[in-house]
Write a protein that holds these residues in place. Sequence first.
Motif, PDB file in Angstrom:
ATOM      1  N   SER A 212     -12.660  39.680 -31.410  1.00 56.81           N
ATOM      2  CA  SER A 212     -11.929  40.709 -32.157  1.00 56.81           C
ATOM      3  C   SER A 212     -12.447  40.851 -33.586  1.00 56.81           C
TER       4      SER A 212
ATOM      5  N   ARG B  27      -9.174  29.835 -24.453  1.00 58.55           N
ATOM      6  CA  ARG B  27      -9.685  31.186 -24.285  1.00 58.55           C
ATOM      7  C   ARG B  27      -9.352  32.070 -25.481  1.00 58.55           C
TER       8      ARG B  27
ATOM      9  N   TRP C 272     -12.142  32.467 -28.016  1.00 60.78           N
ATOM     10  CA  TRP C 272     -13.149  33.466 -27.643  1.00 60.78           C
ATOM     11  C   TRP C 272     -12.657  34.878 -27.989  1.00 60.78           C
ATOM     12  N   GLU C 273     -11.410  35.144 -27.640  1.00 65.50           N
ATOM     13  CA  GLU C 273     -10.868  36.481 -27.873  1.00 65.50           C
ATOM     14  C   GLU C 273     -10.721  36.769 -29.363  1.00 65.50           C
TER      15      GLU C 273
END
Length: 309
Positions: free
Chosen positions: A215, A207, A210-211
């Motif tokens: 960003s 995950r 994705w973050e």
Amino acid sequence: MRLPPRQPVLCRVADLFMKKNTHRFCLLDYLLLAVCCVLPAFFAWRIWTGAGYDWQWHVIWQYFFRHDAQAGWVPNLLVQGLLTTIRLSIWATLLAVVFGTLAGLARVSRSRLRRMLARTYVESVRNLPPLVLVFIFYFFVSSQVMPATGLEDALYRLSPLQQRIVEFLLGPLPAVSAFTAGVLTLAIYEGAYIAEIVRAGVESVPRGQWEASASLGFGRFDMLRLVIFPQALKVIIPPLAGQFISTIKDSAIVSVISVQELTFQGLELMASTFRTFEVWTTIALLYLMLTLFCSLLARKVEARLRWRA
């Protein structure tokens, strides 16, 4: 200065020693290997001598290649069927990758509608017999699609060179309709399984990736294209190679719609020569040779991906 502990080094040496010993054969391994070699040989010998069957292998060899007065040695029924199986598997796999990738990405989409449509496709296809799909697409393509598009008439209006190219890619012109139906059936059927492979590969990416990409200001499409999908490929490609092998084996089912692949040619030879065991043993060995070759390639690809990871 404090010296590092000695126990981890000893443990590593012990692990290496134990791993080395695990590859050695013991007496039981040799006995099992002997049994595995002797029993099939004994079984084959009993069939050969005690079954009362008149083996005539010389009948089969002539159906691999035949001599033409003008063209010389050309493929005969068995090689033609093998080439058709390869064509069928390649085209079906290429289309299945497209269908499966789109459906797999839709399975992880933010849109509820896309997720529902993709899941409906996957669950419907995976829970239907492939033989039913073969007949549905064969009669639909033959009776509706091909006459409406005029594709068959257009193929016969091509130049001789263009027709030879089409026959090299799709097989004989009179069988293009059945071949197309077989390719579509296999592509849709295998695409449902590839969709789950793609979904699992995308979901295997942490995950945090994705973050991190979010960003950096990436949109959803750029996230998948530049960050997520390249990492997911390492998980997707090994089972995808196995799915191609499954497509080769599943291609035998399109023999029911007269696609002249390997199983169909085996049926034709059995009906004309009455050499049941010789024909189907040869067909089985050809399938085995093809799938084992693909398995070796898949292992090399998987090993290279594991090494790069």
